[in-house]
Design a protein around this motif. Structure first.
Motif, PDB file in Angstrom:
ATOM      1  N   ALA A   1      -3.769  -4.562   3.923  1.00  0.00           N
ATOM      2  CA  ALA A   1      -2.373  -4.231   3.640  1.00  0.00           C
ATOM      3  C   ALA A   1      -1.529  -4.325   4.914  1.00  0.00           C
ATOM      4  O   ALA A   1      -0.406  -4.857   4.897  1.00  0.00           O
ATOM      5  CB  ALA A   1      -2.276  -2.831   3.039  1.00  0.00           C
ATOM      6  N   LEU A   2      -2.058  -3.851   6.038  1.00  0.00           N
ATOM      7  CA  LEU A   2      -1.315  -3.900   7.297  1.00  0.00           C
ATOM      8  C   LEU A   2      -1.186  -5.324   7.822  1.00  0.00           C
ATOM      9  O   LEU A   2      -0.149  -5.700   8.373  1.00  0.00           O
ATOM     10  CB  LEU A   2      -2.004  -3.027   8.346  1.00  0.00           C
ATOM     11  CG  LEU A   2      -1.571  -1.563   8.402  1.00  0.00           C
ATOM     12  CD1 LEU A   2      -2.255  -0.848   9.555  1.00  0.00           C
ATOM     13  CD2 LEU A   2      -0.068  -1.423   8.524  1.00  0.00           C
TER      14      LEU A   2
ATOM     15  N   LEU B   1       1.537  -6.757   5.973  1.00  0.00           N
ATOM     16  CA  LEU B   1       2.810  -6.171   6.419  1.00  0.00           C
ATOM     17  C   LEU B   1       3.311  -6.893   7.671  1.00  0.00           C
ATOM     18  O   LEU B   1       4.484  -7.291   7.742  1.00  0.00           O
ATOM     19  CB  LEU B   1       2.622  -4.686   6.710  1.00  0.00           C
ATOM     20  CG  LEU B   1       3.814  -3.984   7.379  1.00  0.00           C
ATOM     21  CD1 LEU B   1       4.963  -3.825   6.389  1.00  0.00           C
ATOM     22  CD2 LEU B   1       3.401  -2.625   7.941  1.00  0.00           C
TER      23      LEU B   1
ATOM     24  N   VAL C   1       3.939   1.376   3.337  1.00  0.00           N
ATOM     25  CA  VAL C   1       3.030   0.283   2.999  1.00  0.00           C
ATOM     26  C   VAL C   1       1.794   0.792   2.261  1.00  0.00           C
ATOM     27  O   VAL C   1       1.332   0.167   1.296  1.00  0.00           O
ATOM     28  CB  VAL C   1       2.630  -0.515   4.262  1.00  0.00           C
ATOM     29  CG1 VAL C   1       1.716   0.283   5.177  1.00  0.00           C
ATOM     30  CG2 VAL C   1       1.941  -1.820   3.853  1.00  0.00           C
TER      31      VAL C   1
ATOM     32  N   ALA D   1       0.773  -0.074  -1.468  1.00  0.00           N
ATOM     33  CA  ALA D   1      -0.572  -0.604  -1.711  1.00  0.00           C
ATOM     34  C   ALA D   1      -1.301   0.231  -2.757  1.00  0.00           C
ATOM     35  O   ALA D   1      -2.018  -0.307  -3.616  1.00  0.00           O
ATOM     36  CB  ALA D   1      -1.360  -0.636  -0.409  1.00  0.00           C
TER      37      ALA D   1
ATOM     38  N   GLY E   1       1.760  -5.311   0.844  1.00  0.00           N
ATOM     39  CA  GLY E   1       1.969  -5.410   2.281  1.00  0.00           C
ATOM     40  C   GLY E   1       2.986  -6.467   2.650  1.00  0.00           C
ATOM     41  O   GLY E   1       3.858  -6.245   3.496  1.00  0.00           O
TER      42      GLY E   1
ATOM     43  N   GLY F   1       6.646  -5.950   4.404  1.00  0.00           N
ATOM     44  CA  GLY F   1       6.956  -6.635   5.653  1.00  0.00           C
ATOM     45  C   GLY F   1       8.232  -7.441   5.572  1.00  0.00           C
ATOM     46  O   GLY F   1       9.022  -7.479   6.527  1.00  0.00           O
TER      47      GLY F   1
ATOM     48  N   THR G   1      -2.651  -2.748  13.969  1.00  0.00           N
ATOM     49  CA  THR G   1      -3.208  -3.819  13.144  1.00  0.00           C
ATOM     50  C   THR G   1      -4.164  -4.705  13.930  1.00  0.00           C
ATOM     51  O   THR G   1      -5.341  -4.839  13.581  1.00  0.00           O
ATOM     52  CB  THR G   1      -2.073  -4.681  12.562  1.00  0.00           C
ATOM     53  OG1 THR G   1      -1.169  -3.844  11.837  1.00  0.00           O
ATOM     54  CG2 THR G   1      -2.627  -5.728  11.615  1.00  0.00           C
TER      55      THR G   1
END
Length: 375
Positions: free
Chosen positions: A64-65, A68, A224, A228, A242, A246, A266
């Protein structure tokens, strides 16, 4: 999962920077992380168990990050994007149209009956792979921006189309889930815009910086992970959540301090965990028990390169055309859905992920070629 396991995963992830360090090789960081993950995972030594619940959970958060950060790097506010947007959409459409007969052909040759699924896979791209490569190589220009638009469009459309192609019975729910995640992302963007217009974002930034609160990072992570979680609840991949989150940050202008903080979390922690976990989850040995699946993997890998390279005919530089074929999230989601719903033949999931791994390896060549052609 013990902390020793986490330390091992992080140590394996160091292969990414080590392989990327020599400028002559120009191997993208994620390529080394995935390849070493293969070595210590199911295919190799088995030191890392990709099915371990805590590791899978941390890897999902990392995915997810990663998405993002990928979405935040799309130059939404760049005036050049408006010029290149139409071309980027055209590239995505050309690839998508060509992917349909190619996917049906692969299904006919292998007899799996999953032509539409293969078409989605062949048309897909991965912002999580392509955006970091473009940023690391410092590529720019209208053709590069067009590639970024192409990847963003393909990523979004393919993740929404995937359930329809793979599991039509869930297509309606998945489509509604995707729309819900996108709608929440739009609300997040509107809220950011409203707060920024009233100077509240800048005020919070100053307080956070002066008092060392880390407010921007905390809020970004809450949003986020919340999106998610909603995506998981509605049966949608976290990659969409994500990426949409972003894009919202990119649309209002991501503060440099937040960008550095997200990079640290990240690229320094959760991203490597995800990529090593992804490599560890591949069971390439399973292909040896099903020779036809080796053929499937080869056809999907070659088909991906050929379909994406075809946009060279409309003027896109070949290295950038091939770079856009890097795949990650869509194949992972396809195997996840297919395994959960028992839709895939034995070895088919491994074939799909093996083909995706080949596309990741091709990314290294295309990135180096793009840099050379830019000089």
């Amino acid at each position: 999962m013990s902390l020793f396991t986490l330390a091992l995963v992080m140590a394996v992830g160091l292969a990414g920077p080590l392989l990327a360090a020599p400028k002559r090789l120009r191997v993208p960081v994620v390529v080394g992380e995935i390849l070493l993950g293969v070595v210590v995972g199911r295919t190799g030594t088995g030191w890392v168990n990709a099915d371990e619940p805590v590791l899978s959970f941390v890897a999902t958060a990392g995915f997810a990050l990663v998405m993002l950060v990928a979405g935040s790097h799309v130059p939404v506010r760049d005036k050049a994007l408006r010029v290149a947007a139409g071309r980027g959409v055209l590239l995505a459409v050309v690839v998508g149209v060509l992917a349909v007969p190619a996917g049906l052909g692969v299904a006919a040759l292998t007899g799996t009956g999953h032509g539409l699924l293969y078409a989605v896979l062949l048309a897909s791209s991965s912002a999580a792979l392509v955006m970091p490569v473009i940023n690391a190589a410092k590529l720019d220009g209208s053709a590069v921006i067009a590639t970024m638009v192409q990847v963003a469009v393909a990523d979004t459309v393919c993740i929404v189309a995937l359930p329809l192609a793979e599991d039509p019975a869930r297509a309606g729910r998945a489509a509604l889930g995707a729309l819900a995640v996108i709608a929440v992302g739009a609300v997040w963007w509107l809220l950011l815009w409203w707060l920024q217009a009233r100077g509240l974002v800048e005020r919070a930034h100053e307080v956070s910086k002066t008092r060392h609160f880390g407010l921007e990072l905390r809020i970004a992570l809450i949003v986020v992970f919340g999106m998610a979680g909603l995506a998981q609840l509605l049966g949608v991949s976290v990659m969409l959540a994500g990426f949409v989150a972003g894009l919202a940050l990119a649309a209002v202008g991501e503060p440099r301090r937040l960008a550095r903080q997200l990079f640290a979390v990240t690229d320094g922690f959760l991203g490597p965990v995800f990529f090593v976990w992804l490599g560890a989850s591949l069971d390439l040995a399973e292909l040896g028990d099903h020779p036809l699946m080796i053929v499937l993997a080869a056809l999907l890998a070659v088909g991906t390169v050929v379909v994406h390279a075809s946009v060279r005919l409309v003027g896109q530089p070949l290295p950038l055309a091939v770079l856009a074929g890097a795949q990650l999230g869509v194949p992972v989601a396809a195997v996840t859905i297919g395994t959960r719903s028992q839709l895939l033949a034995p070895g088919e999931g491994s074939a799909i992920l093996a083909a995706a791994l080949v596309s990741v390896a091709v990314t290294a060549w295309s990135a180096a070629a793009a840099v050379r052609s830019a000089k």
